[in-house]
Design an enzyme around this catalytic site. Structure first.
Site, PDB file in Angstrom:
ATOM      1  CB  CYS A 171      -1.071  -0.042   1.317  1.00 24.86           C
ATOM      2  SG  CYS A 171       0.171   0.123   2.855  1.00 24.86           S
ATOM      3  CD  GLU A 201      -6.341  -4.479   3.004  1.00 20.68           C
ATOM      4  OE1 GLU A 201      -6.584  -3.832   3.818  1.00 20.68           O
ATOM      5  OE2 GLU A 201      -5.105  -4.817   2.478  1.00 20.68           O
ATOM      6  NE  ARG A 235      -6.298  -2.110   9.052  1.00 15.25           N
ATOM      7  CZ  ARG A 235      -5.421  -1.718   9.240  1.00 15.25           C
ATOM      8  NH1 ARG A 235      -5.066  -0.982  10.418  1.00 15.25           N
ATOM      9  NH2 ARG A 235      -4.030  -2.096   8.521  1.00 15.25           N
ATOM     10  NE  ARG A 252      -6.057  -0.263   5.225  1.00 12.22           N
ATOM     11  CZ  ARG A 252      -5.899   0.544   5.965  1.00 12.22           C
ATOM     12  NH1 ARG A 252      -6.649   1.484   6.077  1.00 12.22           N
ATOM     13  NH2 ARG A 252      -4.719   0.733   7.051  1.00 12.22           N
TER      14      ARG A 252
END
Length: 498
Positions: A121, A159, A210, A212
């Protein structure tokens, strides 16, 4: 875990050989027999968030790739080592060696039904330079694409941070979607964004905000993808970014993920130091005095004690030299001091130690609503100051050390509690590795409950185009992975079935 073409363990080599002999037809794309459920591979595996979720879904891991040595050791000890050698997945430490860019070279990844990848990421994160696919790590998506092209799994689940679908990465987002469609996958052109705090504990949620991006694709063939797009048929995001069932995120309590203090052998390592307690106690006195005199909480803008002065003391042009956002904070602090100077001056006189605080500890960000004490909040010691929030759901774990402090216990979360915040089971362990590595691994991980919810909804929605064994396995699985939070009996996820 080590490179599969260089230093695979003897047990893994024996397993790889037996698996190749037993599933040689699968390596050429043959589907998994229904009796065997489904098989998956775990790329950029971290410490096993996808593994926990897909095992819960009824899957069997056949291949793992993770380049970080400490993370791979954690993965191995929790997910691989407990298995009989014949059931262990093939291990790899660098996906570029197993799925080379050169398409003339074969790939070393076995056939599978589900491909899961939390690919790097950093190229897309707000905390980085955001160079996207211009950075080497960003191009690792194409190694994933090589595996997908060769093995054609029924489901692809990727993800990444939310920013990957933001305006600065429009090109990268479109490239990922276009590539998956060219490979024959039905994919939404809008991101699926979800966070574990939107799920109740009965569905595997945890008290962590969180957000995502999840990218899910179902293999239907490139021709059919083209026909559907031409007909204006493209799927919506798998789930909405909204609370599930009748859950309200403010119902969370951070303490539900905490271990009992007497079960933590090295508890002192996580308790606040005397200096840190002094910082909190001093600011807490201001919180209490302000409420007692004004009958309300502190203001929500950042309090910068260095700017507590009268407007007449501001030199000409001083504010004009500041960026607009900083001008606003400085002006608000000046007005705050002018309105409350008697209280502030008295507080400062009673706390001469405040003058010696580090600069970042002379700032407070009160985001704890109407709570009456700093010790009742969840705190973070940040470069921008001490930030206080309600003890409901916590900010996202990050791969740098800004560990949440649970005020009522006057200590930081332990690495084990950080893993539980990610939805990993109580049995999960980081072993004896250093805490800094454990916090980093937890911060880089996948939230198990959020991933499971998104995956489950995708499989159910796409069931007509997926292997019956995969659909059946997912439908058999319980709604909540085995998180076992310390929640009230009425909310206990362990009491829920399917």
């Amino acid at each position: 875990m080590r490179n599969s073409d260089q230093a695979m363990s003897a047990a893994a080599r024996r397993n790889y050989g037996s698996r190749k002999a037993a599933t040689s037809t699968k390596l050429y794309g043959m589907p998994t027999p229904a009796a065997q459920g489904f098989e998956y591979i775990d790329l950029f595996a971290g410490i096993g968030g996808f593994h926990a979720m897909l095992n819960h879904a009824g899957g069997t891991c056949v291949y793992v790739s993770e380049i970080d040595k400490e993370a791979s050791a954690t993965y191995f000890s929790n997910w691989v080592e407990p298995l009989p050698p014949v059931d262990r997945p093939v291990l790899n430490s660098d996906i570029t060696t197993a799925a080379p860019d050169d398409e003339a070279m074969p790939i070393e990844v076995p056939s599978h039904d589900v491909l899961a990848a939390g690919f790097p990421c950093q190229p897309f994160s707000k905390s980085g330079a955001q160079r996207g696919m211009d950075e080497t790590r960003g191009t690792l998506f194409f190694n994933i694409a090589r595996v997908i092209k060769e093995r054609r799994p029924a489901v692809v689940m990727l993800e990444n941070v939310r920013n990957i679908a933001g305006p600065r990465h429009r090109y990268e987002w479109l490239t990922i979607v276009r590539t998956l469609r060219e490979l024959g996958y039905r994919v939404s052109d809008r991101p699926t964004v979800f966070s574990p705090h939107l799920l109740p504990p009965t569905r595997g949620g945890t008290p962590q905000i969180r957000d995502r991006v999840f990218i899910l694709g179902t293999y239907i063939g490139a021709d059919r993808v083209e026909r559907e797009i031409a007909a204006g048929i493209t799927p919506d995001p798998v789930v909405k970014r909204a609370p599930v069932d009748d859950w309200t995120p403010d119902m969370w309590k951070a303490e539900w993920i905490l271990d009992s203090d007497d079960s933590i052998a090295n508890l002192r390592d996580y308790q606040l130091t005397e200096a840190e307690k002094t910082w909190v106690n001093t600011w807490d006195d201001l919180v209490r005095r302000f409420r007692a005199i004004n009958g309300t909480k502190l203001p929500g803008f950042p309090l910068w004690s260095a700017e507590w002065r009268r407007e007449s003391e501001v030199s000409p042009g001083e504010l004009d030299a500041l960026p607009a956002w900083k001008q606003q904070i400085v002006l608000k602090n000046i007005k705050f001091y002018e309105h409350h100077h008697d209280l502030i001056d008295s507080w400062l006189a009673d706390h001469p130690e405040f003058a010696d605080f580090p600069t970042s500890r002379k700032k407070l960000e009160w985001q704890a609503r109407d709570l009456g004490s700093l010790w009742a909040t969840v705190m973070h010691f940040r470069p921008s100051g001490i930030r206080a929030k309600p003890p409901t759901y916590l900010p996202a774990l990050v791969a740098i050390t800004q560990t949440s402090i649970y005020g009522p216990r006057q200590r930081r979360l332990t690495p084990h509690e950080a893993a539980r915040l990610q939805g990993l089971p109580p049995s999960f362990s980081f072993g004896s590795q250093r805490d800094a590595a454990s916090y980093k691994q937890a911060g880089n991980g996948v939230a198990v409950g959020a991933a499971w919810h998104v995956f489950r909804e995708h499989v159910i929605r796409e069931r007509e185009d997926l292997p019956s064994s995969l659909v059946a396995a997912v439908e058999r699985a319980k709604l909540a992975p085995p998180v076992a939070l310390s929640v009230p009996r009425s909310l206990s996820p362990t009491s829920n079935s399917s």
